[in-house]
Design a protein around this motif. Structure first.
Motif, PDB file in Angstrom:
ATOM      1  N   TYR A 164       0.829  -1.205   0.000  1.00  0.00           N
ATOM      2  CA  TYR A 164       0.000   0.000   0.000  1.00  0.00           C
ATOM      3  C   TYR A 164       0.863   1.253   0.000  1.00  0.00           C
ATOM      4  N   THR A 165       1.917   1.256   0.819  1.00  0.00           N
ATOM      5  CA  THR A 165       2.813   2.405   0.882  1.00  0.00           C
ATOM      6  C   THR A 165       3.526   2.624  -0.444  1.00  0.00           C
ATOM      7  N   THR A 182      -0.435  16.454  -2.652  1.00  0.00           N
ATOM      8  CA  THR A 182      -0.110  16.647  -1.238  1.00  0.00           C
ATOM      9  C   THR A 182      -1.199  16.075  -0.337  1.00  0.00           C
ATOM     10  N   ILE A 183      -2.440  16.171  -0.769  1.00  0.00           N
ATOM     11  CA  ILE A 183      -3.531  15.572   0.000  1.00  0.00           C
ATOM     12  C   ILE A 183      -3.397  14.053  -0.004  1.00  0.00           C
ATOM     13  N   LEU A 184      -3.022  13.495  -1.147  1.00  0.00           N
ATOM     14  CA  LEU A 184      -2.804  12.055  -1.231  1.00  0.00           C
ATOM     15  C   LEU A 184      -1.671  11.625  -0.304  1.00  0.00           C
ATOM     16  N   LEU A 185      -0.586  12.367  -0.290  1.00  0.00           N
ATOM     17  CA  LEU A 185       0.543  12.032   0.574  1.00  0.00           C
ATOM     18  C   LEU A 185       0.149  12.124   2.048  1.00  0.00           C
ATOM     19  N   ALA A 186      -0.534  13.179   2.437  1.00  0.00           N
ATOM     20  CA  ALA A 186      -0.955  13.331   3.833  1.00  0.00           C
ATOM     21  C   ALA A 186      -1.939  12.239   4.227  1.00  0.00           C
ATOM     22  N   SER A 187      -2.866  11.924   3.348  1.00  0.00           N
ATOM     23  CA  SER A 187      -3.835  10.865   3.633  1.00  0.00           C
ATOM     24  C   SER A 187      -3.160   9.511   3.759  1.00  0.00           C
ATOM     25  N   GLY A 188      -2.228   9.225   2.885  1.00  0.00           N
ATOM     26  CA  GLY A 188      -1.507   7.951   2.948  1.00  0.00           C
ATOM     27  C   GLY A 188      -0.664   7.836   4.200  1.00  0.00           C
ATOM     28  N   MET A 189       0.008   8.905   4.576  1.00  0.00           N
ATOM     29  CA  MET A 189       0.837   8.865   5.779  1.00  0.00           C
ATOM     30  C   MET A 189      -0.011   8.758   7.039  1.00  0.00           C
ATOM     31  N   CYS A 190      -1.140   9.438   7.073  1.00  0.00           N
ATOM     32  CA  CYS A 190      -2.036   9.304   8.234  1.00  0.00           C
ATOM     33  C   CYS A 190      -2.601   7.888   8.319  1.00  0.00           C
ATOM     34  N   SER A 191      -2.903   7.310   7.186  1.00  0.00           N
ATOM     35  CA  SER A 191      -3.408   5.937   7.159  1.00  0.00           C
ATOM     36  C   SER A 191      -2.359   4.956   7.672  1.00  0.00           C
ATOM     37  N   VAL A 192      -1.126   5.090   7.214  1.00  0.00           N
ATOM     38  CA  VAL A 192      -0.049   4.215   7.681  1.00  0.00           C
ATOM     39  C   VAL A 192       0.200   4.436   9.170  1.00  0.00           C
TER      40      VAL A 192
END
Length: 89
Positions: free
Chosen positions: A34-35, A51-61
């Motif tokens: 996923y990462t 940037t929203i995708l990156l922030a969302s992915g990092m918050c999810s991880v």
């Protein structure tokens, strides 16, 4: 990101029952995939708001990594609040 996943997995191996270890490693492998996928989308710059995708992915991880620590190793209300905030984001 990979070292964080490895560290959390190494920390939890002693606290997880033996019959659940296969599923734990399977979930960790899925989290790595996923990462890699959201990082490839971020790097390719095909998404309009990367940037929203990156922030969302990092918050999810972050949420996925913090939840087992909160459940198996160290329960704190602060971790629960952080997990809920990251889940909402």
């Amino acid at each position: 990101m990979g070292y964080i996943i490895y560290s959390v997995l190494e920390l939890l191996v002693n606290y997880i029952p033996e019959h659940m270890l296969f599923f734990t490693f399977l979930c960790a492998f899925s989290l790595v995939i996923y990462t890699i996928i959201f990082a490839m989308i971020y790097i390719s710059d095909n998404y309009s708001t990367t940037t929203i995708l990156l922030a969302s992915g990092m918050c999810s991880v972050f949420q996925i990594l913090l939840a087992p620590i909160n459940e198996f190793f160290l329960f704190m209300k602060t971790f629960t609040v952080l997990i809920i905030i990251c889940n909402i984001m």
